[in-house]
Scaffold this motif. Structure first.
Motif, short mmCIF file in Angstrom:
data_model
loop_
_atom_site.label_atom_id
_atom_site.label_comp_id
_atom_site.label_asym_id
_atom_site.label_seq_id
_atom_site.Cartn_x
_atom_site.Cartn_y
_atom_site.Cartn_z
N ARG A 198 -0.29 70.97 57.75
CA ARG A 198 1.04 71.46 58.14
C ARG A 198 1.66 72.19 56.96
N ARG A 199 2.56 73.09 57.26
CA ARG A 199 3.26 73.79 56.18
C ARG A 199 4.16 72.83 55.41
N TYR A 200 4.77 71.89 56.14
CA TYR A 200 5.65 70.91 55.52
C TYR A 200 5.13 69.50 55.80
N TYR A 201 5.16 68.67 54.80
CA TYR A 201 4.68 67.30 54.91
C TYR A 201 5.48 66.52 55.95
N ARG A 202 4.78 65.64 56.68
CA ARG A 202 5.43 64.69 57.60
C ARG A 202 5.01 63.29 57.24
N ARG A 203 5.93 62.35 57.44
CA ARG A 203 5.65 60.95 57.16
C ARG A 203 6.06 60.10 58.36
N LYS A 204 5.20 59.13 58.70
CA LYS A 204 5.56 58.18 59.77
C LYS A 204 6.75 57.38 59.29
N ILE A 205 7.72 57.22 60.18
CA ILE A 205 8.93 56.49 59.80
C ILE A 205 9.58 55.95 61.07
N ASP A 206 10.12 54.77 60.99
CA ASP A 206 10.85 54.17 62.10
C ASP A 206 12.31 54.15 61.69
N LEU A 207 13.07 55.13 62.17
CA LEU A 207 14.45 55.31 61.74
C LEU A 207 15.28 55.75 62.94
N PRO A 208 16.46 55.16 63.14
CA PRO A 208 17.29 55.58 64.27
C PRO A 208 17.80 57.01 64.09
N VAL A 209 17.94 57.71 65.21
CA VAL A 209 18.47 59.08 65.21
C VAL A 209 19.33 59.26 66.46
N HIS A 210 20.48 59.93 66.29
CA HIS A 210 21.31 60.32 67.43
C HIS A 210 20.95 61.76 67.77
N ILE A 211 20.62 62.00 69.04
CA ILE A 211 20.25 63.33 69.51
C ILE A 211 21.41 63.87 70.34
N TYR A 212 21.96 65.00 69.91
CA TYR A 212 23.05 65.65 70.63
C TYR A 212 22.51 66.89 71.32
N PRO A 213 22.38 66.86 72.66
CA PRO A 213 22.00 68.09 73.36
C PRO A 213 23.12 69.13 73.16
N PHE A 214 22.76 70.41 73.03
CA PHE A 214 23.78 71.43 72.79
C PHE A 214 24.72 71.61 73.97
N ASP A 215 24.34 71.12 75.15
CA ASP A 215 25.22 71.26 76.31
C ASP A 215 26.03 70.00 76.58
N SER A 216 26.08 69.07 75.60
CA SER A 216 26.77 67.80 75.82
C SER A 216 27.33 67.26 74.50
N GLU A 217 28.44 66.56 74.59
CA GLU A 217 29.04 65.89 73.43
C GLU A 217 28.53 64.46 73.29
N LYS A 218 27.83 63.97 74.32
CA LYS A 218 27.37 62.59 74.33
C LYS A 218 25.98 62.48 73.72
N PRO A 219 25.83 61.67 72.64
CA PRO A 219 24.52 61.55 72.00
C PRO A 219 23.61 60.60 72.76
N VAL A 220 22.31 60.79 72.54
CA VAL A 220 21.28 59.88 73.05
C VAL A 220 20.70 59.20 71.81
N LEU A 221 20.74 57.87 71.79
CA LEU A 221 20.18 57.13 70.66
C LEU A 221 18.68 57.00 70.84
N SER A 222 17.94 57.33 69.77
CA SER A 222 16.48 57.23 69.81
C SER A 222 15.98 56.81 68.44
N ARG A 223 14.65 56.96 68.22
CA ARG A 223 14.04 56.62 66.94
C ARG A 223 12.99 57.67 66.59
N PHE A 224 12.90 57.99 65.29
CA PHE A 224 11.85 58.87 64.81
C PHE A 224 10.51 58.14 64.86
N LYS A 225 9.44 58.89 65.15
CA LYS A 225 8.08 58.41 64.95
C LYS A 225 7.59 58.94 63.60
N ASP A 226 7.93 60.20 63.33
CA ASP A 226 7.65 60.78 62.02
C ASP A 226 8.67 61.88 61.76
N ILE A 227 8.80 62.24 60.50
CA ILE A 227 9.76 63.27 60.12
C ILE A 227 9.21 64.01 58.91
#
Length: 176
Positions: free
Chosen positions: A46-75
């Motif tokens: 890959r051009r940029y390194y990725r690492r497996k990580i279990d970390l919470p993330v809030h996902i905000y769709p651009f058509d909504s103000e309401k976030p969806v709570l999820s978790r990273f598998k890698d970043i």
């Protein structure tokens, strides 16, 4: 790091992510002097390194103000793989990711490039990311956990790794 310690060094440039093994010759505060290494290996394609990580993330769709709570598998520096709760997102969706690996929130705009594992995982590429923000991501994913950092700042080393059991019938791993 004590003089004589073996270290694995990772670095990135426009050609990819690379690694080499070196030895600490000495240190001065936050900098370490390393021995020269002749063997450099490509670590990731890959051009940029990725690492497996279990970390919470809030996902905000651009058509909504309401976030969806999820978790990273890698970043990594160019994108992330994230669990897709309730198959909420699909290829082409534009999102904002918000997460706080420590105490500072990081915000990234991205696009879902593909969906995998039967809709369970989305693969997001970042849009228009500044190098300073990419560096902040790398700093966060490579930084030891906060409790280990605080112990190191007090002059205490991290807890020693448990010794591996060796004896008759046991394979001996490489010297560390």
């Amino acid at each position: 790091l004590p003089a004589g310690a073996a270290v694995d060094v990772y670095f990135q440039n426009s050609a990819g992510v690379f690694t080499f093994r070196s030895t600490v010759l000495g240190e001065n505060g936050r900098e370490a002097k390393l021995s020269h290494s002749e063997e450099i290996k490509r670590y990731q394609k890959r051009r940029y390194y990725r690492r497996k990580i279990d970390l919470p993330v809030h996902i905000y769709p651009f058509d909504s103000e309401k976030p969806v709570l999820s978790r990273f598998k890698d970043i990594g520096g160019g994108g992330a793989s994230i669990l897709n709760p309730d198959h909420h997102f699909k290829e082409g969706d534009e999102l904002e990711l918000r997460f706080a690996p420590d105490d500072e929130e990081i915000r990234l705009a991205g696009t879902v490039m593909r969906v995998s594992e039967g809709g369970e995982v989305i693969h997001v590429n970042y849009e228009h990311i500044r190098e300073g923000l990419r560096d902040k991501i790398y700093g966060a994913i490579f930084r030891p956990p906060k409790d280990e950092r605080e112990a190191m700042e007090r002059g205490e080393g991290p807890a020693p790794a448990p010794s591996k059991e060796r004896g008759p019938g046991k394979e001996q791993g490489p010297a560390e």
